[in-house]
Design an enzyme around this catalytic site. Structure first.
Site, PDB file in Angstrom:
ATOM      1  N   TYR A  56      -0.453   7.260   7.804  1.00  0.00           N
ATOM      2  CA  TYR A  56       0.852   6.889   7.233  1.00  0.00           C
ATOM      3  C   TYR A  56       1.896   7.946   7.584  1.00  0.00           C
ATOM      4  CZ  TYR A  56      -1.790   3.553   4.281  1.00  0.00           C
ATOM      5  OH  TYR A  56      -2.616   2.546   3.821  1.00  0.00           O
ATOM      6  N   TYR A 195      -5.333  -3.742  -2.093  1.00  0.00           N
ATOM      7  CA  TYR A 195      -4.094  -3.342  -1.415  1.00  0.00           C
ATOM      8  C   TYR A 195      -3.172  -4.540  -1.222  1.00  0.00           C
ATOM      9  CZ  TYR A 195      -5.588  -4.312   3.593  1.00  0.00           C
ATOM     10  OH  TYR A 195      -5.976  -4.840   4.793  1.00  0.00           O
ATOM     11  N   LEU A 198       1.098  -6.879  -4.394  1.00  0.00           N
ATOM     12  CA  LEU A 198       2.299  -7.691  -4.633  1.00  0.00           C
ATOM     13  C   LEU A 198       2.694  -8.453  -3.375  1.00  0.00           C
ATOM     14  CD1 LEU A 198       4.252  -5.081  -6.792  1.00  0.00           C
ATOM     15  CD2 LEU A 198       3.056  -7.125  -7.588  1.00  0.00           C
TER      16      LEU A 198
HETATM   17  P1  NAP Z   1       2.640  -4.094  -2.033  1.00  0.00           P
HETATM   18  O1  NAP Z   1       2.312  -2.959  -2.898  1.00  0.00           O
HETATM   19  O2  NAP Z   1       2.021  -5.409  -2.302  1.00  0.00           O
HETATM   20  O3  NAP Z   1       4.222  -4.339  -1.994  1.00  0.00           O
HETATM   21  C1  NAP Z   1       5.144  -3.310  -1.811  1.00  0.00           C
HETATM   22  C2  NAP Z   1       6.515  -3.919  -1.910  1.00  0.00           C
HETATM   23  O4  NAP Z   1       6.711  -4.472  -3.218  1.00  0.00           O
HETATM   24  C3  NAP Z   1       7.645  -2.915  -1.710  1.00  0.00           C
HETATM   25  O5  NAP Z   1       8.647  -3.577  -0.978  1.00  0.00           O
HETATM   26  C4  NAP Z   1       8.128  -2.610  -3.111  1.00  0.00           C
HETATM   27  O6  NAP Z   1       9.510  -2.305  -3.143  1.00  0.00           O
HETATM   28  C5  NAP Z   1       7.869  -3.923  -3.817  1.00  0.00           C
HETATM   29  N1  NAP Z   1       7.574  -3.722  -5.255  1.00  0.00           N
HETATM   30  C6  NAP Z   1       6.793  -2.777  -5.821  1.00  0.00           C
HETATM   31  N2  NAP Z   1       6.765  -2.916  -7.149  1.00  0.00           N
HETATM   32  C7  NAP Z   1       7.554  -3.979  -7.456  1.00  0.00           C
HETATM   33  C8  NAP Z   1       7.926  -4.608  -8.660  1.00  0.00           C
HETATM   34  N3  NAP Z   1       7.485  -4.178  -9.836  1.00  0.00           N
HETATM   35  N4  NAP Z   1       8.759  -5.683  -8.589  1.00  0.00           N
HETATM   36  C9  NAP Z   1       9.214  -6.146  -7.395  1.00  0.00           C
HETATM   37  N5  NAP Z   1       8.889  -5.584  -6.219  1.00  0.00           N
HETATM   38  C10 NAP Z   1       8.059  -4.502  -6.238  1.00  0.00           C
HETATM   39  O7  NAP Z   1       2.359  -3.785  -0.489  1.00  0.00           O
HETATM   40  P2  NAP Z   1       1.652  -2.641   0.373  1.00  0.00           P
HETATM   41  O8  NAP Z   1       2.495  -1.442   0.488  1.00  0.00           O
HETATM   42  O9  NAP Z   1       1.209  -3.310   1.617  1.00  0.00           O
HETATM   43  O10 NAP Z   1       0.313  -2.271  -0.429  1.00  0.00           O
HETATM   44  C11 NAP Z   1       0.228  -1.239  -1.372  1.00  0.00           C
HETATM   45  C12 NAP Z   1      -0.608  -0.078  -0.879  1.00  0.00           C
HETATM   46  O11 NAP Z   1      -1.891  -0.507  -0.425  1.00  0.00           O
HETATM   47  C13 NAP Z   1      -0.040   0.639   0.358  1.00  0.00           C
HETATM   48  O12 NAP Z   1       1.064   1.444   0.043  1.00  0.00           O
HETATM   49  C14 NAP Z   1      -1.257   1.395   0.837  1.00  0.00           C
HETATM   50  O13 NAP Z   1      -1.494   2.536   0.034  1.00  0.00           O
HETATM   51  C15 NAP Z   1      -2.342   0.357   0.616  1.00  0.00           C
HETATM   52  N6  NAP Z   1      -2.623  -0.450   1.851  1.00  0.00           N
HETATM   53  C16 NAP Z   1      -3.791  -0.224   2.491  1.00  0.00           C
HETATM   54  C17 NAP Z   1      -4.127  -0.936   3.621  1.00  0.00           C
HETATM   55  C18 NAP Z   1      -5.445  -0.671   4.283  1.00  0.00           C
HETATM   56  O14 NAP Z   1      -5.641  -1.106   5.432  1.00  0.00           O
HETATM   57  N7  NAP Z   1      -6.352  -0.001   3.617  1.00  0.00           N
HETATM   58  C19 NAP Z   1      -3.246  -1.906   4.147  1.00  0.00           C
HETATM   59  C20 NAP Z   1      -2.056  -2.144   3.455  1.00  0.00           C
HETATM   60  C21 NAP Z   1      -1.760  -1.415   2.305  1.00  0.00           C
HETATM   61  P3  NAP Z   1      10.080  -0.786  -3.217  1.00  0.00           P
HETATM   62  O15 NAP Z   1       9.255   0.064  -2.313  1.00  0.00           O
HETATM   63  O16 NAP Z   1      11.485  -0.933  -2.775  1.00  0.00           O
HETATM   64  O17 NAP Z   1       9.997  -0.333  -4.632  1.00  0.00           O
END
Ligand code: NAP
Length: 369
Positions: A56, A195, A198
């Site tokens: 990252y 992961y 949302l």
């Molecule tokens: P996510 O958490 O599903 O969504 C993040 C998005 O949702 C951002 O745009 C955020 O906006 C918004 N958000 C967060 N809280 C909210 C709320 N209460 N209301 C409305 N919108 C909200 O997506 P992700 O980043 O893909 O997944 C989360 C974590 O999982 C990653 O950061 C990473 O650590 C992990 N991940 C791992 C893998 C893997 O291959 N192992 C792959 C993908 C993700 P803002 O940022 O503007 O607040």
């Protein structure tokens, strides 16, 4: 906050994801201050489980986590990941050393294999992982993006330790793990770290589904994000790690665990959003949509000039071995004169991996949004 147990540790059921914090595949310092502030606020509100990865922001995400946990290291549970190209014994040792340096700590709580790499034997990787536990550099071993079979193989390759968690996509839309990984993990007390809980903040087009979510949100006086997260962590093994940089989102997420969905609402949500997997001939899907970089031909995908990790070819090897693929996401093409029936929304590496694996002759599993 609700807590879930990993061996001796009580982990908050809602943590903080760090993908995009400090950049995606390359370093981005433009939002350093608000990122650190957001992480600190989340920790203050009880989201003390922080998930990052060496990839990252090309390591910058780990550097920002270090800033956020300065002076409170022992109050947080830090999870990071080793990239698939670094799974040889020597490279795992090297990767952990670099992560520890960037995180400014002398131990990582949970060290996860980010993606499988079929070109490197799991036994070699796991030997390094166990060595790191012995040396006190990592406390627990986890995997990510593994199929159920590969998870079992990983377990077999450990002698002194166990796999405590698998990090995988799980949200109301993507329910792939429900018949396989989820029940296995529940039985074996392995945590499922959900992961993209949302759905990466994407809004759905389906008005009926959104309406259902709105009605339930109003009933509990909670936001739709809180209902979604609560639904996820209501599954015994599941911990959710939403990523948020916006302080309102952080505040929202931290309060997503302080209520219980009724059995009826829990079931109704699950049933409403359950999306059937369909199988589509790969040549019926338009791959170039939006402004994301995608390969246009199988030759380009094999060459992998853009340096995706895992590469489409590596992922193809894994697909052939495991005969499994997380469904790609498509939308229906409404233009009936167009030669494509669907547009690819997500899964550009998986798409090409599938085409390479089966020479374009097998329909690809997909979720149509
Ligand atoms: P996510 O958490 O599903 O969504 C993040 C998005 O949702 C951002 O745009 C955020 O906006 C918004 N958000 C967060 N809280 C909210 C709320 N209460 N209301 C409305 N919108 C909200 O997506 P992700 O980043 O893909 O997944 C989360 C974590 O999982 C990653 O950061 C990473 O650590 C992990 N991940 C791992 C893998 C893997 O291959 N192992 C792959 C993908 C993700 P803002 O940022 O503007 O607040």
């Amino acid at each position: 906050m609700i807590y879930k147990k990993i061996i001796k540790d009580d982990i908050p059921a809602i943590g903080q994801g760090c993908m995009g914090i400090g950049g995606y595949l390359s370093k981005d310092t433009s939002q350093d201050n608000i990122s650190i502030e957001a992480l600190r606020q989340g920790i203050e509100l009880g989201m003390t489980f922080i998930d990052t990865a060496e990839v990252y922001g090309d390591g910058h995400s780990e550097e920002l986590v270090a800033e956020a946990i300065d002076g409170i290291r022992d109050h947080v549970f830090i999870a990071t990941k080793v990239s698939p190209e670094n799974l040889s014994y020597d490279n795992v040792i090297k990767s952990v050393k670099n992560s520890l340096k960037r995180l400014k700590t002398d131990y990582i709580d949970l060290y996860q294999i980010h993606w499988p790499n079929p070109k490197i034997r799991l036994s070699e990787t796991m030997q390094a992982m166990e060595q790191l536990v012995d040396e006190g550099k990592i406390r627990y071993i986890g995997v990510s993006n593994f199929s159920l079979n590969y998870l079992k193989e990983a377990e077999k390759n450990l002698s002194e330790n166990s796999i405590v968690s698998i990090q995988i996509e799980y949200n109301l839309i993507d329910r792939t793990i429900e018949d396989t990984i989820l029940p296995y993990c529940e039985k074996k007390d392995i945590k499922v770290i959900a992961y993209s809980p949302l759905n990466q903040g994407r809004t759905l087009n389906d008005k009926e589904k959104i309406k259902k979510l709105e009605i339930i949100s109003e009933k509990y006086n909670k936001t739709m994000a809180q209902i979604t997260l609560n639904w996820l962590i209501s599954h015994t093994p599941v911990i959710a790690i939403p990523k948020a940089i916006n302080i309102d989102h952080i505040n929202d997420n931290a309060l997503a665990a302080d209520f219980n969905l009724s059995e009826k609402d829990f079931r109704e949500l699950g049933n409403t959003f359950n999306q059937k997997i369909i199988y589509i001939p790969t040549d019926r899907i338009r791959i170039a949509t939006g402004n994301r970089l995608v390969y246009q031909t199988i030759e380009d995908a094999i060459e992998n000039k853009l340096g995706f990790v895992p590469s489409p070819e590596d992922l193809a090897c894994h697909i052939i071995k495991e005969d499994i693929l997380k469904p790609v996401r498509v939308t229906k093409n409404t233009d009936i004169t167009d030669k494509y029936d669907y547009n690819l929304i997500e899964g550009r590496i998986r798409y090409w991996a599938w085409v390479i694996a089966y020479n374009g002759k097998r329909s690809i599993p997909a979720i149509c949004l």
